[in-house]
Design a protein around this motif. Sequence first.
Motif, PDB file in Angstrom:
ATOM      1  N   MET A   1     -16.721   6.669   3.144  1.00  0.00           N
ATOM      2  CA  MET A   1     -15.593   5.764   2.889  1.00  0.00           C
ATOM      3  C   MET A   1     -14.276   6.433   3.292  1.00  0.00           C
ATOM      4  SD  MET A   1     -16.630   2.860   1.657  1.00  0.00           S
ATOM      5  CE  MET A   1     -15.207   2.228   0.791  1.00  0.00           C
ATOM      6  N   PRO A   2     -13.385   5.685   3.939  1.00  0.00           N
ATOM      7  CA  PRO A   2     -12.090   6.264   4.294  1.00  0.00           C
ATOM      8  C   PRO A   2     -11.333   6.732   3.063  1.00  0.00           C
ATOM      9  CG  PRO A   2     -12.457   4.173   5.427  1.00  0.00           C
ATOM     10  CD  PRO A   2     -13.537   4.308   4.418  1.00  0.00           C
ATOM     11  N   ASN A   3     -10.553   7.770   3.218  1.00  0.00           N
ATOM     12  CA  ASN A   3      -9.743   8.291   2.125  1.00  0.00           C
ATOM     13  C   ASN A   3      -8.680   7.268   1.747  1.00  0.00           C
ATOM     14  OD1 ASN A   3      -7.339   9.688   0.969  1.00  0.00           O
ATOM     15  ND2 ASN A   3      -8.710  11.451   1.079  1.00  0.00           N
ATOM     16  N   GLU A   4      -8.779   6.696   0.534  1.00  0.00           N
ATOM     17  CA  GLU A   4      -7.892   5.592   0.145  1.00  0.00           C
ATOM     18  C   GLU A   4      -6.437   6.033   0.086  1.00  0.00           C
ATOM     19  OE1 GLU A   4      -7.403   2.202  -3.373  1.00  0.00           O
ATOM     20  OE2 GLU A   4      -8.951   3.749  -3.511  1.00  0.00           O
ATOM     21  N   GLN A   5      -6.202   7.238  -0.408  1.00  0.00           N
ATOM     22  CA  GLN A   5      -4.825   7.720  -0.513  1.00  0.00           C
ATOM     23  C   GLN A   5      -4.187   7.842   0.873  1.00  0.00           C
ATOM     24  OE1 GLN A   5      -4.433  11.374  -2.717  1.00  0.00           O
ATOM     25  NE2 GLN A   5      -2.200  11.405  -2.556  1.00  0.00           N
ATOM     26  N   THR A   6      -4.949   8.389   1.821  1.00  0.00           N
ATOM     27  CA  THR A   6      -4.442   8.523   3.187  1.00  0.00           C
ATOM     28  C   THR A   6      -4.199   7.157   3.810  1.00  0.00           C
ATOM     29  OG1 THR A   6      -5.615  10.627   3.499  1.00  0.00           O
ATOM     30  CG2 THR A   6      -4.926   9.449   5.490  1.00  0.00           C
ATOM     31  N   VAL A   7      -5.131   6.235   3.614  1.00  0.00           N
ATOM     32  CA  VAL A   7      -5.007   4.890   4.159  1.00  0.00           C
ATOM     33  C   VAL A   7      -3.732   4.216   3.665  1.00  0.00           C
ATOM     34  CG1 VAL A   7      -5.983   2.555   4.056  1.00  0.00           C
ATOM     35  CG2 VAL A   7      -7.462   4.506   4.569  1.00  0.00           C
ATOM     36  N   LEU A   8      -3.510   4.254   2.357  1.00  0.00           N
ATOM     37  CA  LEU A   8      -2.351   3.569   1.791  1.00  0.00           C
ATOM     38  C   LEU A   8      -1.045   4.228   2.229  1.00  0.00           C
ATOM     39  CD1 LEU A   8      -3.658   2.790  -1.808  1.00  0.00           C
ATOM     40  CD2 LEU A   8      -3.493   1.252   0.157  1.00  0.00           C
ATOM     41  N   ALA A   9      -1.047   5.564   2.336  1.00  0.00           N
ATOM     42  CA  ALA A   9       0.166   6.273   2.740  1.00  0.00           C
ATOM     43  C   ALA A   9       0.535   5.941   4.187  1.00  0.00           C
ATOM     44  CB  ALA A   9      -0.025   7.774   2.570  1.00  0.00           C
ATOM     45  N   LEU A  10      -0.459   5.920   5.080  1.00  0.00           N
ATOM     46  CA  LEU A  10      -0.183   5.612   6.485  1.00  0.00           C
ATOM     47  C   LEU A  10       0.198   4.146   6.659  1.00  0.00           C
ATOM     48  CD1 LEU A  10      -2.986   7.665   8.284  1.00  0.00           C
ATOM     49  CD2 LEU A  10      -0.574   8.251   8.003  1.00  0.00           C
ATOM     50  N   ALA A  11      -0.448   3.264   5.910  1.00  0.00           N
ATOM     51  CA  ALA A  11      -0.101   1.843   5.981  1.00  0.00           C
ATOM     52  C   ALA A  11       1.341   1.628   5.547  1.00  0.00           C
ATOM     53  CB  ALA A  11      -1.057   1.019   5.122  1.00  0.00           C
ATOM     54  N   ALA A  12       1.750   2.312   4.480  1.00  0.00           N
ATOM     55  CA  ALA A  12       3.127   2.177   3.986  1.00  0.00           C
ATOM     56  C   ALA A  12       4.123   2.717   5.007  1.00  0.00           C
ATOM     57  CB  ALA A  12       3.271   2.906   2.657  1.00  0.00           C
ATOM     58  N   ARG A  13       3.780   3.817   5.664  1.00  0.00           N
ATOM     59  CA  ARG A  13       4.689   4.406   6.642  1.00  0.00           C
ATOM     60  C   ARG A  13       4.912   3.453   7.820  1.00  0.00           C
ATOM     61  NH1 ARG A  13       3.002  10.018   9.148  1.00  0.00           N
ATOM     62  NH2 ARG A  13       2.966  10.473   6.919  1.00  0.00           N
ATOM     63  N   LEU A  14       3.830   2.864   8.307  1.00  0.00           N
ATOM     64  CA  LEU A  14       3.958   1.937   9.438  1.00  0.00           C
ATOM     65  C   LEU A  14       4.655   0.643   9.013  1.00  0.00           C
ATOM     66  CD1 LEU A  14       0.450   2.549  11.007  1.00  0.00           C
ATOM     67  CD2 LEU A  14       2.652   3.131  12.042  1.00  0.00           C
ATOM     68  N   ARG A  15       4.397   0.189   7.793  1.00  0.00           N
ATOM     69  CA  ARG A  15       5.075  -1.009   7.296  1.00  0.00           C
ATOM     70  C   ARG A  15       6.571  -0.765   7.175  1.00  0.00           C
ATOM     71  NH1 ARG A  15       2.646  -1.279   2.792  1.00  0.00           N
ATOM     72  NH2 ARG A  15       4.264  -0.342   1.498  1.00  0.00           N
ATOM     73  N   ASP A  16       6.945   0.398   6.641  1.00  0.00           N
ATOM     74  CA  ASP A  16       8.362   0.725   6.499  1.00  0.00           C
ATOM     75  C   ASP A  16       9.040   0.867   7.856  1.00  0.00           C
ATOM     76  OD1 ASP A  16       7.976   0.692   3.775  1.00  0.00           O
ATOM     77  OD2 ASP A  16       7.940   2.870   3.537  1.00  0.00           O
ATOM     78  N   ALA A  17       8.318   1.443   8.823  1.00  0.00           N
ATOM     79  CA  ALA A  17       8.873   1.583  10.177  1.00  0.00           C
ATOM     80  C   ALA A  17       9.147   0.220  10.786  1.00  0.00           C
ATOM     81  CB  ALA A  17       7.902   2.373  11.049  1.00  0.00           C
ATOM     82  N   GLU A  18       8.228  -0.710  10.577  1.00  0.00           N
ATOM     83  CA  GLU A  18       8.412  -2.050  11.116  1.00  0.00           C
ATOM     84  C   GLU A  18       9.586  -2.749  10.440  1.00  0.00           C
ATOM     85  OE1 GLU A  18       5.574  -5.760  12.425  1.00  0.00           O
ATOM     86  OE2 GLU A  18       4.956  -4.546  10.712  1.00  0.00           O
ATOM     87  N   SER A  19       9.693  -2.602   9.134  1.00  0.00           N
ATOM     88  CA  SER A  19      10.777  -3.253   8.383  1.00  0.00           C
ATOM     89  C   SER A  19      12.144  -2.708   8.773  1.00  0.00           C
ATOM     90  CB  SER A  19      10.558  -3.084   6.880  1.00  0.00           C
ATOM     91  OG  SER A  19       9.367  -3.713   6.468  1.00  0.00           O
ATOM     92  N   ALA A  20      12.201  -1.376   8.947  1.00  0.00           N
ATOM     93  CA  ALA A  20      13.472  -0.722   9.258  1.00  0.00           C
ATOM     94  C   ALA A  20      13.794  -0.733  10.746  1.00  0.00           C
ATOM     95  CB  ALA A  20      13.450   0.718   8.751  1.00  0.00           C
ATOM     96  N   ARG A  21      12.829  -1.160  11.576  1.00  0.00           N
ATOM     97  CA  ARG A  21      12.982  -1.130  13.036  1.00  0.00           C
ATOM     98  C   ARG A  21      13.275   0.285  13.519  1.00  0.00           C
ATOM     99  NH1 ARG A  21      11.017  -5.303  11.448  1.00  0.00           N
ATOM    100  NH2 ARG A  21      11.912  -7.374  11.777  1.00  0.00           N
ATOM    101  N   GLN A  22      12.556   1.244  12.915  1.00  0.00           N
ATOM    102  CA  GLN A  22      12.687   2.652  13.282  1.00  0.00           C
ATOM    103  C   GLN A  22      11.295   3.212  13.543  1.00  0.00           C
ATOM    104  OE1 GLN A  22      15.461   4.506  13.720  1.00  0.00           O
ATOM    105  NE2 GLN A  22      16.820   2.775  13.257  1.00  0.00           N
ATOM    106  N   SER A  23      11.082   3.756  14.723  1.00  0.00           N
ATOM    107  CA  SER A  23       9.766   4.295  15.047  1.00  0.00           C
ATOM    108  C   SER A  23       9.521   5.610  14.312  1.00  0.00           C
ATOM    109  CB  SER A  23       9.645   4.505  16.557  1.00  0.00           C
ATOM    110  OG  SER A  23      10.649   5.403  17.025  1.00  0.00           O
ATOM    111  N   VAL A  24       8.232   5.954  14.202  1.00  0.00           N
ATOM    112  CA  VAL A  24       7.822   7.164  13.490  1.00  0.00           C
ATOM    113  C   VAL A  24       6.897   7.989  14.370  1.00  0.00           C
ATOM    114  CG1 VAL A  24       8.081   6.120  11.201  1.00  0.00           C
ATOM    115  CG2 VAL A  24       5.887   5.951  12.402  1.00  0.00           C
ATOM    116  N   ALA A  25       6.637   9.199  13.927  1.00  0.00           N
ATOM    117  CA  ALA A  25       5.740  10.087  14.671  1.00  0.00           C
ATOM    118  C   ALA A  25       4.322   9.526  14.666  1.00  0.00           C
ATOM    119  CB  ALA A  25       5.762  11.476  14.043  1.00  0.00           C
TER     120      ALA A  25
END
Length: 267
Positions: A1-25
């Motif tokens: 099973m995928p690591n849930e903590q990692t999944v949620l953290a990466l999902a939040a990072r990409l969601r925030d990048a989209e909302s802020a219109r700022q790209s991430v690493a």
Amino acid sequence: MPNEQTVLALAARLRDAESARQSVAPVRDEIPGGDDAALAYAVQRARVDARCAQGERVVGRKIGLTSIAVQRQLGVDQPDFGTLFASMAYGDNAPMPLSRLIQPKVEAEIALVLQRDLVLERHTFADLIDASAYALAAIEVVDSRIRDWDIRFVDTVADNASSAMFVLGSRPVPLAELDLAACAMTLSQDGEVLSRGNGSACLGNPLNAAVWLADRMAQLGTPLRAGDIVLTGALGPMVAVTGPATFTAQIDGLGSVRATFTDQELP
């Protein structure tokens, strides 16, 4: 099973990048082994679930990486897919605000609109032809939340296959009237052709991509349903959007469709 903590953290990072219109690493360095497709798709699902929880409506799927050359570049041997939402859809020549995008590009595609569910474990060309109500010319607006488009397979998968917006043409055509592999395409701006291609650039035939998607979605327990829009993949090279402009895709048998970008904010 995928690591849930990692999944949620990466999902939040990409969601925030989209909302802020700022790209991430790139996110690949935080995915075990750097190539765990299952974890990347789990990140994508988490982002989709979050959007649905906010009231957004899923209207279909997009297929990416349908170019063999791009697959080789990213070191994979199959396409990927992403989810389309009603909020991504724009009508032909409707203004699309650049302020909602980070580093957009456009590509011309053939869209299928389904009239029947596709629930089998393995589908055929005949199944897809029977299930498709009609095809439309389309332009997909892709936009990576990953800085400078520095992507590998897991980066784009986690980022909902780099999806952003799409424009559908207004001339529905039954598949019986089309040779999808032979459909020639030009993508132009102000009369200057910037990209050329045809249906065979999409895994040899856009129906090859659609069959792959139908099988994949059924295997995942989320089959394609009647009414779904399927963006089958690029017919030629993508083109960067650098400012306000109108891009016109002309596809043999399907007519034209226009993607118009504006620097004015819209309601």
